[in-house]
Design a protein around this motif. Structure first.
Motif, PDB file in Angstrom:
ATOM      1  N   VAL A  25     -10.662  -9.085 -33.151  1.00  0.00           N
ATOM      2  CA  VAL A  25     -10.727  -8.136 -32.055  1.00  0.00           C
ATOM      3  C   VAL A  25     -12.143  -8.044 -31.496  1.00  0.00           C
ATOM      4  CG1 VAL A  25     -10.374  -5.721 -31.430  1.00  0.00           C
ATOM      5  CG2 VAL A  25      -8.798  -6.843 -33.005  1.00  0.00           C
ATOM      6  N   ILE A  26     -13.107  -7.971 -32.377  1.00  0.00           N
ATOM      7  CA  ILE A  26     -14.483  -7.793 -31.930  1.00  0.00           C
ATOM      8  C   ILE A  26     -15.326  -8.944 -32.463  1.00  0.00           C
ATOM      9  CG2 ILE A  26     -16.507  -6.321 -32.053  1.00  0.00           C
ATOM     10  CD1 ILE A  26     -14.647  -3.960 -32.396  1.00  0.00           C
ATOM     11  N   SER A  27     -16.034  -9.590 -31.571  1.00  0.00           N
ATOM     12  CA  SER A  27     -16.903 -10.680 -31.976  1.00  0.00           C
ATOM     13  C   SER A  27     -18.276 -10.122 -32.311  1.00  0.00           C
ATOM     14  CB  SER A  27     -17.030 -11.697 -30.836  1.00  0.00           C
ATOM     15  OG  SER A  27     -17.997 -12.652 -31.166  1.00  0.00           O
ATOM     16  N   SER A  28     -18.871 -10.601 -33.385  1.00  0.00           N
ATOM     17  CA  SER A  28     -20.208 -10.147 -33.747  1.00  0.00           C
ATOM     18  C   SER A  28     -21.268 -11.025 -33.094  1.00  0.00           C
ATOM     19  CB  SER A  28     -20.368 -10.165 -35.265  1.00  0.00           C
ATOM     20  OG  SER A  28     -20.192 -11.479 -35.748  1.00  0.00           O
ATOM     21  N   LYS A  29     -20.835 -12.039 -32.358  1.00  0.00           N
ATOM     22  CA  LYS A  29     -21.791 -12.915 -31.695  1.00  0.00           C
ATOM     23  C   LYS A  29     -22.315 -12.256 -30.427  1.00  0.00           C
ATOM     24  CE  LYS A  29     -19.820 -17.226 -33.321  1.00  0.00           C
ATOM     25  NZ  LYS A  29     -19.267 -18.522 -32.926  1.00  0.00           N
ATOM     26  N   LYS A  30     -23.613 -12.462 -30.186  1.00  0.00           N
ATOM     27  CA  LYS A  30     -24.234 -11.966 -28.963  1.00  0.00           C
ATOM     28  C   LYS A  30     -25.155 -13.051 -28.428  1.00  0.00           C
ATOM     29  CE  LYS A  30     -25.875  -7.988 -30.688  1.00  0.00           C
ATOM     30  NZ  LYS A  30     -26.601  -6.717 -30.701  1.00  0.00           N
ATOM     31  N   TRP A  31     -25.281 -13.064 -27.136  1.00  0.00           N
ATOM     32  CA  TRP A  31     -26.194 -13.975 -26.466  1.00  0.00           C
ATOM     33  C   TRP A  31     -27.143 -13.148 -25.631  1.00  0.00           C
ATOM     34  CZ3 TRP A  31     -21.082 -14.613 -27.328  1.00  0.00           C
ATOM     35  CH2 TRP A  31     -20.681 -15.775 -27.983  1.00  0.00           C
ATOM     36  N   CYS A  32     -28.363 -13.633 -25.486  1.00  0.00           N
ATOM     37  CA  CYS A  32     -29.376 -12.964 -24.677  1.00  0.00           C
ATOM     38  C   CYS A  32     -29.459 -13.686 -23.334  1.00  0.00           C
ATOM     39  CB  CYS A  32     -30.727 -13.014 -25.391  1.00  0.00           C
ATOM     40  SG  CYS A  32     -32.077 -12.257 -24.465  1.00  0.00           S
ATOM     41  N   VAL A  33     -29.312 -12.950 -22.255  1.00  0.00           N
ATOM     42  CA  VAL A  33     -29.377 -13.534 -20.914  1.00  0.00           C
ATOM     43  C   VAL A  33     -30.272 -12.682 -20.031  1.00  0.00           C
ATOM     44  CG1 VAL A  33     -27.108 -14.643 -21.066  1.00  0.00           C
ATOM     45  CG2 VAL A  33     -27.282 -12.309 -20.189  1.00  0.00           C
ATOM     46  N   ALA A  34     -30.661 -13.229 -18.907  1.00  0.00           N
ATOM     47  CA  ALA A  34     -31.508 -12.524 -17.959  1.00  0.00           C
ATOM     48  C   ALA A  34     -30.723 -11.436 -17.232  1.00  0.00           C
ATOM     49  CB  ALA A  34     -32.091 -13.508 -16.946  1.00  0.00           C
ATOM     50  N   THR A  35     -31.396 -10.333 -16.963  1.00  0.00           N
ATOM     51  CA  THR A  35     -30.778  -9.276 -16.167  1.00  0.00           C
ATOM     52  C   THR A  35     -30.710  -9.723 -14.712  1.00  0.00           C
ATOM     53  OG1 THR A  35     -32.897  -8.193 -15.749  1.00  0.00           O
ATOM     54  CG2 THR A  35     -31.640  -7.422 -17.672  1.00  0.00           C
ATOM     55  N   LEU A  36     -29.778  -9.155 -13.989  1.00  0.00           N
ATOM     56  CA  LEU A  36     -29.603  -9.526 -12.582  1.00  0.00           C
ATOM     57  C   LEU A  36     -30.731  -9.015 -11.698  1.00  0.00           C
ATOM     58  CD1 LEU A  36     -25.758  -8.977 -12.213  1.00  0.00           C
ATOM     59  CD2 LEU A  36     -27.003 -11.116 -12.568  1.00  0.00           C
ATOM     60  N   ASN A  37     -31.469  -8.008 -12.165  1.00  0.00           N
ATOM     61  CA  ASN A  37     -32.543  -7.467 -11.338  1.00  0.00           C
ATOM     62  C   ASN A  37     -33.925  -8.034 -11.675  1.00  0.00           C
ATOM     63  OD1 ASN A  37     -32.756  -6.187 -13.776  1.00  0.00           O
ATOM     64  ND2 ASN A  37     -33.038  -4.132 -12.929  1.00  0.00           N
ATOM     65  N   ALA A  38     -33.985  -9.045 -12.536  1.00  0.00           N
ATOM     66  CA  ALA A  38     -35.270  -9.687 -12.853  1.00  0.00           C
ATOM     67  C   ALA A  38     -35.756 -10.481 -11.646  1.00  0.00           C
ATOM     68  CB  ALA A  38     -35.116 -10.598 -14.066  1.00  0.00           C
ATOM     69  N   THR A  39     -37.048 -10.408 -11.387  1.00  0.00           N
ATOM     70  CA  THR A  39     -37.625 -11.133 -10.255  1.00  0.00           C
ATOM     71  C   THR A  39     -37.854 -12.603 -10.611  1.00  0.00           C
ATOM     72  OG1 THR A  39     -39.924 -10.742 -10.899  1.00  0.00           O
ATOM     73  CG2 THR A  39     -38.856  -9.027  -9.545  1.00  0.00           C
ATOM     74  N   SER A  40     -38.055 -13.409  -9.601  1.00  0.00           N
ATOM     75  CA  SER A  40     -38.345 -14.833  -9.821  1.00  0.00           C
ATOM     76  C   SER A  40     -39.590 -15.006 -10.676  1.00  0.00           C
ATOM     77  CB  SER A  40     -38.521 -15.549  -8.485  1.00  0.00           C
ATOM     78  OG  SER A  40     -37.329 -15.516  -7.759  1.00  0.00           O
ATOM     79  N   THR A  41     -40.598 -14.186 -10.437  1.00  0.00           N
ATOM     80  CA  THR A  41     -41.842 -14.249 -11.206  1.00  0.00           C
ATOM     81  C   THR A  41     -41.580 -13.931 -12.675  1.00  0.00           C
ATOM     82  OG1 THR A  41     -43.128 -13.627  -9.254  1.00  0.00           O
ATOM     83  CG2 THR A  41     -44.187 -13.326 -11.396  1.00  0.00           C
ATOM     84  N   GLN A  42     -40.758 -12.912 -12.925  1.00  0.00           N
ATOM     85  CA  GLN A  42     -40.435 -12.548 -14.307  1.00  0.00           C
ATOM     86  C   GLN A  42     -39.626 -13.650 -14.987  1.00  0.00           C
ATOM     87  OE1 GLN A  42     -38.556  -8.847 -13.126  1.00  0.00           O
ATOM     88  NE2 GLN A  42     -40.115  -7.647 -14.218  1.00  0.00           N
ATOM     89  N   LEU A  43     -38.657 -14.210 -14.266  1.00  0.00           N
ATOM     90  CA  LEU A  43     -37.831 -15.268 -14.847  1.00  0.00           C
ATOM     91  C   LEU A  43     -38.669 -16.496 -15.191  1.00  0.00           C
ATOM     92  CD1 LEU A  43     -34.705 -14.988 -12.520  1.00  0.00           C
ATOM     93  CD2 LEU A  43     -34.891 -14.239 -14.907  1.00  0.00           C
ATOM     94  N   GLN A  44     -39.569 -16.885 -14.283  1.00  0.00           N
ATOM     95  CA  GLN A  44     -40.436 -18.030 -14.557  1.00  0.00           C
ATOM     96  C   GLN A  44     -41.359 -17.726 -15.731  1.00  0.00           C
ATOM     97  OE1 GLN A  44     -40.305 -21.236 -12.975  1.00  0.00           O
ATOM     98  NE2 GLN A  44     -41.395 -21.570 -14.900  1.00  0.00           N
ATOM     99  N   GLY A  45     -41.836 -16.495 -15.815  1.00  0.00           N
ATOM    100  CA  GLY A  45     -42.666 -16.086 -16.953  1.00  0.00           C
ATOM    101  C   GLY A  45     -41.897 -16.178 -18.270  1.00  0.00           C
ATOM    102  N   ASN A  46     -40.622 -15.802 -18.238  1.00  0.00           N
ATOM    103  CA  ASN A  46     -39.797 -15.888 -19.443  1.00  0.00           C
ATOM    104  C   ASN A  46     -39.589 -17.338 -19.866  1.00  0.00           C
ATOM    105  OD1 ASN A  46     -39.607 -13.114 -19.274  1.00  0.00           O
ATOM    106  ND2 ASN A  46     -37.499 -13.089 -18.558  1.00  0.00           N
ATOM    107  N   ILE A  47     -39.390 -18.214 -18.887  1.00  0.00           N
ATOM    108  CA  ILE A  47     -39.260 -19.647 -19.187  1.00  0.00           C
ATOM    109  C   ILE A  47     -40.559 -20.169 -19.791  1.00  0.00           C
ATOM    110  CG2 ILE A  47     -38.995 -21.949 -18.171  1.00  0.00           C
ATOM    111  CD1 ILE A  47     -37.101 -20.627 -16.081  1.00  0.00           C
TER     112      ILE A  47
END
Length: 116
Positions: A25-47
């Motif tokens: 019923v419930i999966s204990s797996k989680k994935w980390c993804v970028a938020t939809l409101n992250a800016t291009s600068t923040q996303l590139q910084g995360n990369i």
């Protein structure tokens, strides 16, 4: 209320426990993804951060399994998840200055497989 014999009760409990263990019923797996409101600068910084922190970034390079779609949010999400999975799967490992969030659904697609 009807009386149920002890052997039937035990059989019912036994069979119920078997069935419950087969329901996922419930999966204990989680994935980390970028938020939809992250800016291009923040996303590139995360990369940049993830790739400099021993994350294998070859999959997001041209020809890599996660290069297409060639967008910052997809590339950042892949790198952020790889970092999260390899750094203890903690809330802090997915923070990325509040630009990371958890997904309960596997974001993998096609040949692009996100670690879990």
């Amino acid at each position: 209320m009807a009386n149920i014999s002890s052997p039937l009760t035990l059989l019912f409990i036994f069979l119920s426990s078997i069935m419950i263990n087969h329901f996922h019923v419930i999966s204990s797996k989680k994935w980390c993804v970028a938020t939809l409101n992250a800016t291009s600068t923040q996303l590139q910084g995360n990369i940049n951060f993830g790739c400099s922190a021993e994350v294998d970034c070859r999959p997001i390079q041209p020809g890599g399994s996660c290069f297409i779609p060639n967008t910052l949010v997809n590339h950042a999400s892949f790198v952020m998840n790889a970092y999260y999975q390899s750094h203890g799967r903690t809330k802090k490992a997915c923070s990325f200055k509040n630009t990371g969030t958890f997904a309960a659904t596997d974001p993998s697609f096609g040949k692009c497989v996100y670690a879990s």
